[in-house]
Design a protein around this motif. Structure first.
Motif, PDB file in Angstrom:
ATOM      1  N   SER A  24       0.836  -1.213   0.000  1.00 11.21           N
ATOM      2  CA  SER A  24       0.000   0.000   0.000  1.00 11.21           C
ATOM      3  C   SER A  24       0.863   1.252   0.000  1.00 11.21           C
ATOM      4  N   ALA A  25       2.001   1.195   0.712  1.00  8.94           N
ATOM      5  CA  ALA A  25       2.901   2.343   0.745  1.00  8.94           C
ATOM      6  C   ALA A  25       3.563   2.586  -0.608  1.00  8.94           C
ATOM      7  N   VAL A  26       3.929   1.508  -1.295  1.00  3.45           N
ATOM      8  CA  VAL A  26       4.625   1.636  -2.576  1.00  3.45           C
ATOM      9  C   VAL A  26       3.665   2.030  -3.698  1.00  3.45           C
ATOM     10  N   PHE A  27       2.506   1.382  -3.744  1.00  2.00           N
ATOM     11  CA  PHE A  27       1.614   1.575  -4.893  1.00  2.00           C
ATOM     12  C   PHE A  27       0.570   2.664  -4.703  1.00  2.00           C
ATOM     13  N   ALA A  28       0.145   2.885  -3.467  1.00  2.00           N
ATOM     14  CA  ALA A  28      -1.053   3.710  -3.268  1.00  2.00           C
ATOM     15  C   ALA A  28      -0.901   4.885  -2.320  1.00  2.00           C
ATOM     16  N   ALA A  29       0.234   5.017  -1.632  1.00  2.00           N
ATOM     17  CA  ALA A  29       0.383   6.128  -0.683  1.00  2.00           C
ATOM     18  C   ALA A  29       0.309   7.470  -1.401  1.00  2.00           C
ATOM     19  N   LYS A  30       0.974   7.549  -2.544  1.00  2.00           N
ATOM     20  CA  LYS A  30       0.933   8.768  -3.360  1.00  2.00           C
ATOM     21  C   LYS A  30       0.461   8.368  -4.755  1.00  2.00           C
ATOM     22  N   PHE A  31      -0.667   8.917  -5.166  1.00  2.00           N
ATOM     23  CA  PHE A  31      -1.201   8.568  -6.484  1.00  2.00           C
ATOM     24  C   PHE A  31      -1.930   9.776  -7.052  1.00  2.00           C
ATOM     25  N   LEU A  32      -1.402  10.302  -8.152  1.00  2.00           N
ATOM     26  CA  LEU A  32      -1.963  11.497  -8.778  1.00  2.00           C
ATOM     27  C   LEU A  32      -2.701  11.130 -10.064  1.00  2.00           C
ATOM     28  N   THR A  36      -4.755  15.465  -9.301  1.00  2.00           N
ATOM     29  CA  THR A  36      -5.596  15.264  -8.125  1.00  2.00           C
ATOM     30  C   THR A  36      -4.999  14.155  -7.273  1.00  2.00           C
ATOM     31  N   GLN A  37      -4.788  14.428  -5.988  1.00  2.00           N
ATOM     32  CA  GLN A  37      -4.182  13.448  -5.089  1.00  2.00           C
ATOM     33  C   GLN A  37      -5.228  12.424  -4.666  1.00  2.00           C
ATOM     34  N   LEU A  38      -5.049  11.183  -5.116  1.00  2.00           N
ATOM     35  CA  LEU A  38      -5.964  10.095  -4.759  1.00  2.00           C
ATOM     36  C   LEU A  38      -5.292   9.061  -3.869  1.00  2.00           C
ATOM     37  N   GLY A  39      -4.079   9.361  -3.432  1.00  2.00           N
ATOM     38  CA  GLY A  39      -3.330   8.393  -2.640  1.00  2.00           C
ATOM     39  C   GLY A  39      -3.873   8.205  -1.235  1.00  2.00           C
ATOM     40  N   LEU A  40      -3.402   7.130  -0.611  1.00  2.00           N
ATOM     41  CA  LEU A  40      -3.846   6.780   0.738  1.00  2.00           C
ATOM     42  C   LEU A  40      -3.245   7.688   1.807  1.00  2.00           C
ATOM     43  N   GLY A  41      -2.013   8.139   1.607  1.00  2.00           N
ATOM     44  CA  GLY A  41      -1.327   8.924   2.628  1.00  2.00           C
ATOM     45  C   GLY A  41      -0.955   8.083   3.834  1.00  2.00           C
ATOM     46  N   PRO A 124      12.646   3.618  -0.654  1.00  2.00           N
ATOM     47  CA  PRO A 124      12.129   2.801  -1.753  1.00  2.00           C
ATOM     48  C   PRO A 124      11.649   1.439  -1.257  1.00  2.00           C
ATOM     49  N   LEU A 125      10.570   0.950  -1.844  1.00  2.00           N
ATOM     50  CA  LEU A 125       9.934  -0.309  -1.458  1.00  2.00           C
ATOM     51  C   LEU A 125       9.519  -0.308   0.011  1.00  2.00           C
ATOM     52  N   ALA A 126       9.224   0.871   0.549  1.00  2.00           N
ATOM     53  CA  ALA A 126       8.746   1.024   1.934  1.00  2.00           C
ATOM     54  C   ALA A 126       9.757   0.526   2.954  1.00  2.00           C
ATOM     55  N   ILE A 187       5.413   6.536  11.459  1.00  2.00           N
ATOM     56  CA  ILE A 187       5.818   6.581  10.051  1.00  2.00           C
ATOM     57  C   ILE A 187       6.759   7.754   9.773  1.00  2.00           C
ATOM     58  N   PRO A 188       6.490   8.962  10.292  1.00  2.00           N
ATOM     59  CA  PRO A 188       7.409  10.066   9.998  1.00  2.00           C
ATOM     60  C   PRO A 188       8.821   9.870  10.551  1.00  2.00           C
ATOM     61  N   VAL A 189       8.968   9.025  11.557  1.00  2.00           N
ATOM     62  CA  VAL A 189      10.278   8.853  12.196  1.00  2.00           C
ATOM     63  C   VAL A 189      11.112   7.788  11.491  1.00  2.00           C
ATOM     64  N   THR A 190      10.570   6.591  11.337  1.00  2.00           N
ATOM     65  CA  THR A 190      11.350   5.466  10.778  1.00  2.00           C
ATOM     66  C   THR A 190      10.660   4.783   9.604  1.00  2.00           C
ATOM     67  N   ASN A 191       9.522   5.263   9.204  1.00  2.00           N
ATOM     68  CA  ASN A 191       8.640   4.560   8.264  1.00  2.00           C
ATOM     69  C   ASN A 191       8.038   3.328   8.927  1.00  2.00           C
ATOM     70  N   THR A 192       8.174   3.244  10.210  1.00  2.00           N
ATOM     71  CA  THR A 192       7.623   2.211  11.096  1.00  2.00           C
ATOM     72  C   THR A 192       8.057   0.800  10.750  1.00  2.00           C
ATOM     73  N   SER A 193       8.830   0.240  11.676  1.00  2.00           N
ATOM     74  CA  SER A 193       9.172  -1.180  11.585  1.00  2.00           C
ATOM     75  C   SER A 193       8.388  -1.955  12.634  1.00  2.00           C
ATOM     76  N   VAL A 194       8.870  -1.929  13.880  1.00  2.00           N
ATOM     77  CA  VAL A 194       8.405  -2.778  14.996  1.00  2.00           C
ATOM     78  C   VAL A 194       8.363  -4.251  14.584  1.00  2.00           C
TER      79      VAL A 194
END
Length: 247
Positions: A24-32, A36-41, A124-126, A187-194
């Motif tokens: 979802s992060a790679v394909f749909a987070a940002k989609f114009l 028009t921004q249609l991405g998930l964010g 890249p690749l989340a 997400i803003p800090v590490t792109n979230t792993s855990v």
């Protein structure tokens, strides 16, 4: 349930987590579309990660426990709920599943004519990272604290939600929503792993400095998970249902 079948469930479950969350992060987070921004964010990607865990918890929770994460396996072991003899098989299955999931993402992403992996900056690749590879430019120290604390609370929620005293059948919802919240925070800090497996899959395909930073996303989540397992088992765990009934 034989160990091989439980490990197979962990393989497919972790594959789904990486494919659904990182995909979802790679394909749909940002989609114009027509500017028009249609991405998930961030919100959409956070929900995607939570939904992968929620859906798989109902699908394979009764088979393998639905760890999908070496840190979860270590945390449950630290809390006295998982045998040490099964740690390596579970973690191996999780890591292989994450690599296959990341490989599927790579194959799909490479179908774009202008696809190119740039590992000099960004994620890249989340992938997960700090410094130049932190979405918000956060330092190594900030990333370390974030991953330890977020994983600590993730395991506390898992241990509490799966306690025999907790409401039956609701653990997947609590755990899935917890992972969603964790992503919204970090997400803003590490792109979230855990999740060391989730971090390993994409990093292997990207390589370079992101692979060099992978150590943090093994050490920090496992430390946070081990601490949570010890805290919960020491202060909150009941010895048995009979002990609880007698209180």
């Amino acid at each position: 349930m034989p160990l091989v079948k439980r490990c197979a469930a962990e393989f497919f479950g972790t594959l789904w987590l990486v494919l659904g969350g990182c995909g979802s992060a790679v394909f749909a987070a940002k989609f114009l579309v027509d500017e028009t921004q249609l991405g998930l964010g961030f919100l959409g990607v956070s929900l995607a990660f939570g939904l992968t865990v929620l859906t798989m918890a109902y699908a394979i929770g009764h088979i393998s426990g639905c760890h999908l994460n070496p840190a979860v396996s270590f945390g449950l072991w630290s809390g006295g709920r998982f045998p040490s003899s099964e740690l390596l098989p579970y973690i191996t299955a999780q890591v292989v599943g994450a690599i296959v999931g990341a490989g599927i993402i790579y194959l799909i992403a490479s179908g774009q004519p202008d696809f190119m992996i740039d590992n000099s900056s960004g994620n890249p690749l989340a992938t997960n990272g700090f410094g130049a590879h932190s979405p918000g430019g956060y330092s190594l120290f900030a990333a370390l604290i974030t991953e330890v604390v977020m994983t600590f609370f993730f395991l506390m929620i898992i241990l509490g939600a799966t306690d025999f005293r907790a409401p039956a059948g609701l653990a997947p919802i609590a755990i899935g929503m917890a992972l969603t919240l964790i992503h919204l925070i970090s997400i803003p800090v590490t792109n979230t792993s855990v999740n060391p497996a989730r971090s390993t899959g994409p990093a292997l395909f990207v390589g370079g400095p992101l692979l060099a930073q992978l150590w943090l996303f093994w050490v920090a989540p496992i430390v946070g998970a081990l601490l949570a397992g010890w805290v919960y088992s020491t202060f909150f765990e009941a010895e048995s249902p009979q002990d609880t009934a007698a209180e």
